[in-house]
Design a protein around this motif. Structure first.
Motif, mmCIF file in Angstrom:
data_model
loop_
_atom_site.group_PDB
_atom_site.id
_atom_site.type_symbol
_atom_site.label_atom_id
_atom_site.label_comp_id
_atom_site.label_asym_id
_atom_site.label_seq_id
_atom_site.Cartn_x
_atom_site.Cartn_y
_atom_site.Cartn_z
ATOM 1 N N PRO A 57 68.013 -30.204 -27.945
ATOM 2 C CA PRO A 57 67.977 -31.321 -26.991
ATOM 3 C C PRO A 57 67.986 -30.867 -25.541
ATOM 4 O O PRO A 57 67.592 -31.630 -24.655
ATOM 5 C CB PRO A 57 69.253 -32.110 -27.336
ATOM 6 C CG PRO A 57 70.141 -31.140 -28.033
ATOM 7 C CD PRO A 57 69.232 -30.198 -28.771
ATOM 8 N N ASP A 58 68.394 -29.623 -25.268
ATOM 9 C CA ASP A 58 68.353 -29.113 -23.901
ATOM 10 C C ASP A 58 66.927 -28.819 -23.446
ATOM 11 O O ASP A 58 66.697 -28.587 -22.245
ATOM 12 C CB ASP A 58 69.188 -27.826 -23.782
ATOM 13 C CG ASP A 58 70.674 -28.080 -23.979
ATOM 14 O OD1 ASP A 58 71.113 -29.237 -23.809
ATOM 15 O OD2 ASP A 58 71.395 -27.111 -24.326
ATOM 16 N N GLU A 59 65.978 -28.814 -24.384
ATOM 17 C CA GLU A 59 64.566 -28.547 -24.066
ATOM 18 C C GLU A 59 63.746 -29.833 -24.082
ATOM 19 O O GLU A 59 62.564 -29.834 -24.431
ATOM 20 C CB GLU A 59 63.986 -27.546 -25.074
ATOM 21 C CG GLU A 59 64.655 -26.185 -25.073
ATOM 22 C CD GLU A 59 64.250 -25.326 -23.886
ATOM 23 O OE1 GLU A 59 63.296 -25.702 -23.177
ATOM 24 O OE2 GLU A 59 64.885 -24.272 -23.678
ATOM 25 N N GLU A 60 64.366 -30.932 -23.674
ATOM 26 C CA GLU A 60 63.705 -32.244 -23.766
ATOM 27 C C GLU A 60 62.394 -32.291 -22.990
ATOM 28 O O GLU A 60 61.437 -32.974 -23.387
ATOM 29 C CB GLU A 60 64.653 -33.329 -23.250
ATOM 30 C CG GLU A 60 64.134 -34.740 -23.409
ATOM 31 C CD GLU A 60 65.171 -35.793 -23.060
ATOM 32 O OE1 GLU A 60 64.876 -36.983 -23.245
ATOM 33 O OE2 GLU A 60 66.264 -35.419 -22.593
ATOM 34 N N SER A 61 62.304 -31.568 -21.885
ATOM 35 C CA SER A 61 61.099 -31.618 -21.059
ATOM 36 C C SER A 61 59.870 -31.074 -21.780
ATOM 37 O O SER A 61 58.736 -31.341 -21.375
ATOM 38 C CB SER A 61 61.318 -30.829 -19.764
ATOM 39 O OG SER A 61 61.529 -29.453 -20.038
ATOM 40 N N ARG A 62 60.084 -30.323 -22.849
ATOM 41 C CA ARG A 62 58.954 -29.771 -23.601
ATOM 42 C C ARG A 62 58.298 -30.782 -24.539
ATOM 43 O O ARG A 62 57.214 -30.519 -25.055
ATOM 44 C CB ARG A 62 59.422 -28.572 -24.431
ATOM 45 C CG ARG A 62 59.733 -27.303 -23.642
ATOM 46 C CD ARG A 62 60.183 -26.204 -24.576
ATOM 47 N NE ARG A 62 60.418 -24.931 -23.938
ATOM 48 C CZ ARG A 62 59.502 -23.979 -23.797
ATOM 49 N NH1 ARG A 62 58.276 -24.176 -24.275
ATOM 50 N NH2 ARG A 62 59.788 -22.842 -23.204
ATOM 51 N N SER A 63 58.957 -31.918 -24.815
ATOM 52 C CA SER A 63 58.440 -32.909 -25.786
ATOM 53 C C SER A 63 58.180 -32.234 -27.135
ATOM 54 O O SER A 63 57.078 -32.291 -27.689
ATOM 55 C CB SER A 63 57.164 -33.580 -25.267
ATOM 56 O OG SER A 63 57.395 -34.238 -24.046
ATOM 57 N N LEU A 64 59.214 -31.596 -27.664
ATOM 58 C CA LEU A 64 59.050 -30.789 -28.870
ATOM 59 C C LEU A 64 58.724 -31.614 -30.104
ATOM 60 O O LEU A 64 58.071 -31.119 -31.028
ATOM 61 C CB LEU A 64 60.313 -29.950 -29.106
ATOM 62 C CG LEU A 64 60.521 -28.812 -28.098
ATOM 63 C CD1 LEU A 64 61.917 -28.228 -28.220
ATOM 64 C CD2 LEU A 64 59.466 -27.730 -28.289
ATOM 65 N N GLY A 65 59.176 -32.876 -30.157
ATOM 66 C CA GLY A 65 58.790 -33.730 -31.277
ATOM 67 C C GLY A 65 57.285 -33.909 -31.341
ATOM 68 O O GLY A 65 56.664 -33.787 -32.408
ATOM 69 N N THR A 66 56.678 -34.184 -30.178
ATOM 70 C CA THR A 66 55.216 -34.300 -30.106
ATOM 71 C C THR A 66 54.552 -32.981 -30.431
ATOM 72 O O THR A 66 53.569 -32.922 -31.188
ATOM 73 C CB THR A 66 54.806 -34.758 -28.697
ATOM 74 O OG1 THR A 66 55.320 -36.080 -28.464
ATOM 75 C CG2 THR A 66 53.292 -34.765 -28.536
ATOM 76 N N TRP A 67 55.093 -31.896 -29.898
ATOM 77 C CA TRP A 67 54.532 -30.562 -30.135
ATOM 78 C C TRP A 67 54.475 -30.225 -31.625
ATOM 79 O O TRP A 67 53.467 -29.710 -32.124
ATOM 80 C CB TRP A 67 55.337 -29.523 -29.379
ATOM 81 C CG TRP A 67 55.170 -28.119 -29.868
ATOM 82 C CD1 TRP A 67 56.047 -27.403 -30.624
ATOM 83 C CD2 TRP A 67 54.052 -27.253 -29.668
ATOM 84 N NE1 TRP A 67 55.549 -26.150 -30.912
ATOM 85 C CE2 TRP A 67 54.333 -26.032 -30.326
ATOM 86 C CE3 TRP A 67 52.847 -27.385 -28.980
ATOM 87 C CZ2 TRP A 67 53.452 -24.965 -30.323
ATOM 88 C CZ3 TRP A 67 51.964 -26.314 -28.987
ATOM 89 C CH2 TRP A 67 52.264 -25.134 -29.635
#
Length: 256
Positions: free
Chosen positions: A188-198
């Motif tokens: 969750p600290d990497e929210e800016s990456r949009s990892l769910g979309t990735w």
């Protein structure tokens, strides 16, 4: 309860419980066990029929007064990322993904707990232990893989296992007609990456590379804000009473 494999699956019904998606609603599920040599075949058939897998259980909603849960799958061959998705791809150019057998690790569990404690402090998964996590990953009779996503370090791509920091993980079933995303989680600290979309975009690419036509995203619930992201990945099909049907959003339906 008897979990021995039978020539034909036996189906059971859960007791009524509070719906986790829509306030004031009550949910029930019909389920069966995925065990034995026919488990991969049955997983394919049931997933195509709107079921989801959790460990060695296949289930689908069977609510008496609600049909809001709709199975969703992306049409891989026709899919093209939107401009915002292309930005997500560029933002994560420094990630390396590696696919493994369905085996848990302490590193995965630490990330999993961090994700739950940040995003899902209440609900059925909130108090899962390391043993619960191991069962979630290992208790499968179908072709299940773990995909780890790490920040690339020097030497990754040469080493057998990448050495960078783990920031996302997906538990995925490989079926005859597609990839089914069973569960995924991320830092969750990497929210800016949009990892769910990735991770969804990565699964589309993996399905395309395997020549598989679909990526199954589970259930979309109209009216549930936490599910709105799934309709962004178009073209997609929804499983309705008449079968798998191309999803056509209303003209005034904005992309979430």
């Amino acid at each position: 309860m008897n979990t021995q494999a039978h020539p034909s699956p036996q189906f059971f019904m859960t007791a009524p419980a509070t719906c986790p998606y829509l306030p004031g609603q009550v949910e029930r599920k019909v389920f069966t066990h995925l065990v034995g040599q026919r488990a991969p075949e049955m997983n394919d058939i049931l997933t195509q029929g709107g079921f989801r897998r959790s460990q060695n259980i296949a289930y689908r909603p069977a609510c008496e007064s609600c049909r809001a849960c709709v199975s969703v799958r992306i049409l891989v061959d026709q899919f093209q990322p939107t401009d915002s998705m292309k930005r997500v791809l560029r933002k994560n150019h420094d990630l390396v993904a590696k696919e493994y057998a369905a085996e848990p690790s302490t590193e995965q569990f630490t990330l999993f707990r961090k994700y739950l404690d940040s995003r899902h402090q209440t609900g059925g998964m909130s108090d899962m232990s390391v043993l619960d996590y191991a069962m979630m990953v290992e208790d499968t009779h179908v072709n299940t893989r773990v995909i780890e996503y790490r920040i690339r370090e020097e030497g990754d791509g040469v080493q057998l296992r990448p050495g960078g920091r783990l920031i996302a993980t997906a538990l995925t079933d490989i079926m005859s007609d597609g990839l089914s995303m069973v569960y995924s989680f991320y830092d969750p600290d990497e929210e800016s990456r949009s990892l769910g979309t990735w991770m969804i975009l990565d699964h589309v690419n993996r399905a395309r590379a395997r020549g598989l036509p679909h990526v199954y995203l589970g259930y979309w619930v109209d009216g549930s804000r936490k599910m709105t992201y799934k309709t962004r990945f178009r073209p997609q099909e929804h499983l309705l009473s008449q079968g798998w049907t191309l999803f056509e959003p209303p003209a005034d339906h904005p992309d979430p």
